[in-house]
Enzyme design. Structure first.
Site, mmCIF file in Angstrom:
data_model
loop_
_atom_site.group_PDB
_atom_site.id
_atom_site.type_symbol
_atom_site.label_atom_id
_atom_site.label_comp_id
_atom_site.label_asym_id
_atom_site.label_seq_id
_atom_site.Cartn_x
_atom_site.Cartn_y
_atom_site.Cartn_z
ATOM 1 N N GLU A 1 -34.997 27.552 -30.225
ATOM 2 C CA GLU A 1 -35.190 26.956 -28.874
ATOM 3 C C GLU A 1 -35.349 25.291 -28.851
ATOM 4 O O GLU A 1 -34.557 24.661 -28.384
ATOM 5 C CB GLU A 1 -35.899 27.710 -27.712
ATOM 6 C CG GLU A 1 -35.614 27.044 -26.391
ATOM 7 C CD GLU A 1 -36.596 27.916 -25.245
ATOM 8 O OE1 GLU A 1 -37.070 28.759 -25.679
ATOM 9 O OE2 GLU A 1 -36.476 27.634 -24.197
ATOM 10 N N GLU B 1 -44.625 32.919 -21.867
ATOM 11 C CA GLU B 1 -43.626 33.385 -20.875
ATOM 12 C C GLU B 1 -42.607 34.229 -21.960
ATOM 13 O O GLU B 1 -42.038 35.177 -21.308
ATOM 14 C CB GLU B 1 -43.159 32.005 -20.430
ATOM 15 C CG GLU B 1 -41.584 32.341 -19.485
ATOM 16 C CD GLU B 1 -40.594 31.319 -20.035
ATOM 17 O OE1 GLU B 1 -39.488 31.832 -20.441
ATOM 18 O OE2 GLU B 1 -40.464 30.253 -19.796
ATOM 19 N N HIS B 2 -42.151 33.560 -23.064
ATOM 20 C CA HIS B 2 -41.260 34.509 -23.817
ATOM 21 C C HIS B 2 -41.775 36.002 -24.164
ATOM 22 O O HIS B 2 -41.015 36.941 -23.911
ATOM 23 C CB HIS B 2 -41.063 33.815 -24.913
ATOM 24 C CG HIS B 2 -39.970 32.736 -25.197
ATOM 25 N ND1 HIS B 2 -38.944 32.899 -25.968
ATOM 26 C CD2 HIS B 2 -39.652 31.582 -24.444
ATOM 27 C CE1 HIS B 2 -37.810 31.731 -25.672
ATOM 28 N NE2 HIS B 2 -38.373 31.019 -24.874
ATOM 29 N N HIS C 1 -45.343 28.346 -22.603
ATOM 30 C CA HIS C 1 -43.994 28.543 -22.710
ATOM 31 C C HIS C 1 -43.867 29.956 -23.611
ATOM 32 O O HIS C 1 -42.860 30.609 -23.442
ATOM 33 C CB HIS C 1 -43.219 27.448 -23.354
ATOM 34 C CG HIS C 1 -41.973 27.810 -23.703
ATOM 35 N ND1 HIS C 1 -41.381 27.558 -24.912
ATOM 36 C CD2 HIS C 1 -40.877 28.286 -22.807
ATOM 37 C CE1 HIS C 1 -40.067 28.128 -24.673
ATOM 38 N NE2 HIS C 1 -39.562 28.273 -23.705
#
Lengths: 460, 460
Positions: A154, A77-78, A74
């Site tokens: 997040e 991905e950012h 993740h």
């Protein structure tokens, strides 16, 4: 040709008409890049996705000299949005915003997907920008630190959402120590400990030509798409003439599961308790998946479903109540959700369990079976109006299922499901060990009632 | 004819081609029922809505012999799903589930809408069931009590979501005692006190032929729709030959606003603080609405927007950050949202405010202006692929705006917006009194910093 089509990795070209007259084509480029497109007549826009079959389940526990890499998929991905040699983060954002496109990415347990939805004229731009991000991101050290802060926020946001927390805990309760049981985004601890080196290593190891699957649905011409993609990837420095073989798919064998906690309680000083009750389910390739779709439709999907009618309409115990059945390559889950007042937790858990027992004992009516077929067919037809759904269907066909099913074929399989199939599946489910997750306001008596309701039958 | 079309209440028939070759038609039936349709070439499904221009703002405070009716509009919306003389709640649910349709309702501050999305062949069914629900709901006393429990759980769920709570508080902070400042669903107290008589009275008073607006977009034939609707409403007992005059639209004059609290703090033991900073905005009919759309796109919508770039990309202070500008008949708001760590609250509020100040002082660049036009045009084109969006656009045209704008006309107005218009609007906004709402984990020093950051300029 249409219906169900095998997608063998060795075959370079495949082309067929799917139900509704769309044209599905699949190519394996010499480099190993796989390209699937579905051209929909009359479409004015397209959705494109760049996929790799790498998700949170593939991350590593603490090992020799390195901390756990949980959350690094993740995190990566950012970072792909934060700039390449040729494009700043702002350039990437401007490319899509300037044409009003949607542009985002999704990290899941078994894959990662970068996608965009744009008008037809903007598809070449989307190919170019996504190819640049996918191949040439810098993972700049300064950006890495800034993004760590964003990701911690997040996680904090998700941690403040009791239904989100319940969902995460439910996976680990049902799947135990299985890698699918871990949260997708990692934890604040693993994110604080993440190093650029580890994320860079992850990027280099998993974002190669043989990993990449590109799927596009809507207003797309397959040959033009391939030309644009070959050019963009080659401009980005990839050797498109160097032969590559697509990576093999995941194992489809069910993994043995070690059971997590029977009752998980996360206390929060809020008004409701978010309850999840469930058992291990079916893997994605299980031949009983059509029966599971029918079971889930009848049992817990829609306002006419048994759970909605019993828990909400007749008893007024919850506003939100439903069931769900996510499936992965080697594990799956069947779950029931309800949010209710804390003192009702025992009653609600008992209701959820007894409704499933009732399904296992008495099965479903012919009317329910017919209705479920209509529900699944109509809902799929509406969903397929959106190129997002078709783009994702192509990705799932390639990465998970190894076959493409068009709507007619999927509905043919649904139509073959009998009342006996559904009853037998329910009977199998209720024989598996139950887990209960409760997040929110807790009432001790009600929760011990809930635990009893479940343990009474979990070794049936 | 296309572009902007007036929808005068006195005109019985209107028909024109909108951008993209869809055919828009409007009829006022003798009974006063208004029917708007948009036939989209090639569509295989349709979305239908039954609207009334009654929302939470129209509810009554405590009066002689009755408690406040706050929440009764939403209560009524729930009850319309609970059965008519000819259909049980299960019958209604089955009608839509059996064809895989989407079926729901929405209570807003100025209207209520019951809608369904179905395949073309199922539109006659949707007309019939929605007409039955709209005209002939029983509001059974037993169902009323059961549904009270469901609604209390719905409010509890929303109350457990810190971002939801922040949004509700923001409206009352900015709009003060104005009826638009109240929460849509009422409060647990008003729901516990609600009586069937009051909700029944609300139903009788506001669900008449002259209140009803039916809008349909997608695969629809206007003449067939009218025939089906006339038949369904007449079968349900409405006198369709009794002449009626559609109710007048709401006033479009901005109402004077009494200011709410400058700083609203709702403490919650969670990880983030959900911040909303904002001022009164523009009413729906304000001729500066296109400038507001451009301002909002540049300032706080999308990954290339100033807020996203400054707060998230450069500083890593928040995961979610954006601005928004809802508009109602006689009031509006301009707001900025960010969720962040509590000790950063002062910094973030100061950033939000100073970015808006910078816009007011230095305006926008020609590149930003061009990008905003592209963004709004592209996003609208993609959104209009969905019949939901078109159905809602028809409802807004009839109930709020009194004119129908097709995409070309909307974009023409956007293209006319100048950098000066945006700067002038920003300057107007920053001259209005700021409100700050903070929901979640609080840090006293940071919050007093936030209050200072705002009060320093709120009387500029």
């Amino acid at each position: 040709m249409n219906g169900a089509v095998d997608l063998p990795l060795g075959l370079a070209e495949l082309s067929f008409r799917a139900a509704g007259e769309s044209l599905v084509r699949r190519s394996v480029l010499p480099s190993g890049v796989r390209v699937l497109s579905e051209q929909v007549p009359g479409a004015r826009s397209a959705t494109i996705g760049f996929w790799v079959a790498v998700g949170s389940r593939d991350e590593q526990p603490t090992g020799a000299g390195h901390p756990a890499t949980y959350g690094s998929t993740h995190f990566l991905e950012h970072l792909l949005f934060k700039g390449t040699a040729g494009r700043s983060a702002l350039d990437i954002a401007v490319s899509f915003d300037a044409v009003g496109g949607e542009h985002n990415a999704l990290t899941a347990k078994e894959h990662t997907c970068y996608y965009a939805k744009v008008q037809d004229r903007d598809l070449p731009m989307a190919v170019e920008v996504l190819a640049d991000m996918f191949t040439s991101s810098l993972l700049d050290a300064g950006e890495f630190e800034t993004e760590r802060g964003v990701i911690l926020e997040e996680l904090a946001m998700a941690g403040d959402d009791p239904a989100d927390v319940a969902g995460e805990r439910f996976f680990s309760a049902v799947l135990g120590e299985h890698p699918l049981g871990r949260p997708i985004g990692g934890t604040p601890e693993t994110i604080r400990a993440a190093t650029r080196d580890a994320v860079w290593e992850h990027y280099r190891a998993n974002y190669r030509p043989q990993d990449l699957v590109v799927t596009v649905a809507g207003a797309v011409d397959h040959d033009e798409l391939i030309r644009a993609l070959e050019r963009a990837l080659s401009d980005a420095g990839w050797r498109m003439d160097e032969p590559g073989t697509p990576v093999e798919r995941r194992t489809a064998e069910p993994a043995p599961l070690e059971r997590g906690p029977e009752l998980t309680v996360v206390e929060r000083p809020i008004e409701q308790v978010n309850l999840l009750v469930g058992v291990p389910g079916l893997v994605a390739s299980d031949e009983r998946r059509p029966a599971m779709s029918v079971l889930n439709a009848i049992f817990g999907s829609g306002m006419s479903s048994r759970l909605f009618q019993e828990v909400r309409e007749r008893r007024g115990l919850a506003y939100s109540v439903y069931s769900f059945a996510p499936a992965y390559s080697d594990a799956g889950l069947f779950g029931m959700y309800a949010g209710c007042a804390p003192q009702k937790a025992g009653t609600v858990v008992e209701l959820l369990r007894s409704e499933l027992e009732r399904l296992a004992e008495h099965g479903v009516t012919p009317e329910e079976l017919a209705r479920a077929a209509g529900q699944l067919g109509g809902a799929s037809a509406l969903a397929l109006e959106d190129s997002d759904t078709r783009m994702s269907r192509l990705g799932r066909a390639e990465l998970t299922l190894g076959e493409f099913q068009d709507l007619d074929e999927a509905l043919r399989r649904i139509a073959l499901v009998t009342a006996d199939d559904v009853r037998a599946l329910a009977a199998d489910l209720v024989s598996r060990p139950y887990s209960v997750v409760a997040v929110g306001a807790t009432d001790e008596a009600a929760l011990s009632g809930a635990a009893e309701a479940v343990s009474a039958t979990s070794v049936a």
